[in-house]
Motif scaffolding. Structure first.
Motif, PDB file in Angstrom:
ATOM      1  N   PRO A  86       0.836  -1.209   0.000  1.00 38.59           N
ATOM      2  CA  PRO A  86       0.000   0.000   0.000  1.00 38.59           C
ATOM      3  C   PRO A  86       0.869   1.257   0.000  1.00 38.59           C
ATOM      4  O   PRO A  86       2.030   1.234   0.413  1.00 38.59           O
ATOM      5  CB  PRO A  86      -0.796  -0.118   1.295  1.00 38.59           C
ATOM      6  CG  PRO A  86      -0.010  -1.034   2.163  1.00 38.59           C
ATOM      7  CD  PRO A  86       0.742  -1.951   1.244  1.00 38.59           C
ATOM      8  N   ASP A  92      -9.831   3.278  -0.147  1.00 40.33           N
ATOM      9  CA  ASP A  92      -8.920   2.853  -1.214  1.00 40.33           C
ATOM     10  C   ASP A  92      -7.954   1.830  -0.628  1.00 40.33           C
ATOM     11  O   ASP A  92      -7.102   2.175   0.194  1.00 40.33           O
ATOM     12  CB  ASP A  92      -8.156   4.066  -1.748  1.00 40.33           C
ATOM     13  CG  ASP A  92      -7.259   3.739  -2.933  1.00 40.33           C
ATOM     14  OD1 ASP A  92      -6.833   2.571  -3.076  1.00 40.33           O
ATOM     15  OD2 ASP A  92      -6.981   4.663  -3.716  1.00 40.33           O
ATOM     16  N   PRO A  93      -8.049   0.560  -1.019  1.00 39.19           N
ATOM     17  CA  PRO A  93      -7.187  -0.465  -0.432  1.00 39.19           C
ATOM     18  C   PRO A  93      -5.699  -0.282  -0.741  1.00 39.19           C
ATOM     19  O   PRO A  93      -4.855  -0.896  -0.090  1.00 39.19           O
ATOM     20  CB  PRO A  93      -7.717  -1.775  -1.027  1.00 39.19           C
ATOM     21  CG  PRO A  93      -8.444  -1.376  -2.262  1.00 39.19           C
ATOM     22  CD  PRO A  93      -8.952   0.022  -2.024  1.00 39.19           C
ATOM     23  N   GLU A 151      -2.644   3.393   2.771  1.00 40.46           N
ATOM     24  CA  GLU A 151      -2.598   3.110   4.208  1.00 40.46           C
ATOM     25  C   GLU A 151      -2.158   4.379   4.942  1.00 40.46           C
ATOM     26  O   GLU A 151      -1.099   4.940   4.646  1.00 40.46           O
ATOM     27  CB  GLU A 151      -1.605   1.989   4.491  1.00 40.46           C
ATOM     28  CG  GLU A 151      -1.393   1.706   5.949  1.00 40.46           C
ATOM     29  CD  GLU A 151      -0.280   0.698   6.219  1.00 40.46           C
ATOM     30  OE1 GLU A 151      -0.103   0.352   7.386  1.00 40.46           O
ATOM     31  OE2 GLU A 151       0.406   0.279   5.272  1.00 40.46           O
TER      32      GLU A 151
END
Length: 127
Positions: free
Chosen positions: A7, A30-31, A34
């Motif tokens: 991420p 949003d994956p 992070e």
């Protein structure tokens, strides 16, 4: 910078707790992003940038203890691989050029659509 499957590690630097919370919640959708830390003033932002070495910093330009224009060069020196995106209520017409001249990757006004903020984070992480 993040590897292809990792991420994008983002540090939020803004003195408004409510705005940081909004960004934290919105960007969590949003994956590929992070949130690795937060700072409520410029000095804490510089320290967090040095400690965390995030891929991208979202930086408010008008904060206590140190504004964005003072923080950007310090962040660049202490985390040279980190991209910085100014995100502030100050007008882009007034702040974009000065912030980019001292090392910011991009400048967005608060109120910019979330899709554009995410796109700017992805672009900054790829640089």
């Amino acid at each position: 910078m993040a590897a292809a499957d990792d991420p994008i590690r983002v540090l939020l630097c803004d003195d408004a707790e409510g705005f940081r919370a909004l960004m934290r919640i919105s960007l969590a959708e949003d994956p590929a992003i992070e949130i690795v830390g937060e700072a409520a003033d410029g000095e804490a932002g510089v320290e967090a940038t040095a400690e965390l070495q995030p891929d991208v910093v979202l930086l408010d330009m008008s904060m206590p203890r140190m504004g964005g224009l003072q923080a950007i060069p310090k962040m660049r020196r202490r985390a040279p691989r980190t991209s910085i995106i100014g995100l502030s209520s100050l007008s882009a017409a007034r702040m974009a050029a000065p912030s980019k001249q001292i090392g910011a990757h991009a400048y967005l006004e608060k109120g910019t659509e979330l899709a554009q903020i995410r796109a700017a984070i992805h672009a900054a992480a790829e640089r």
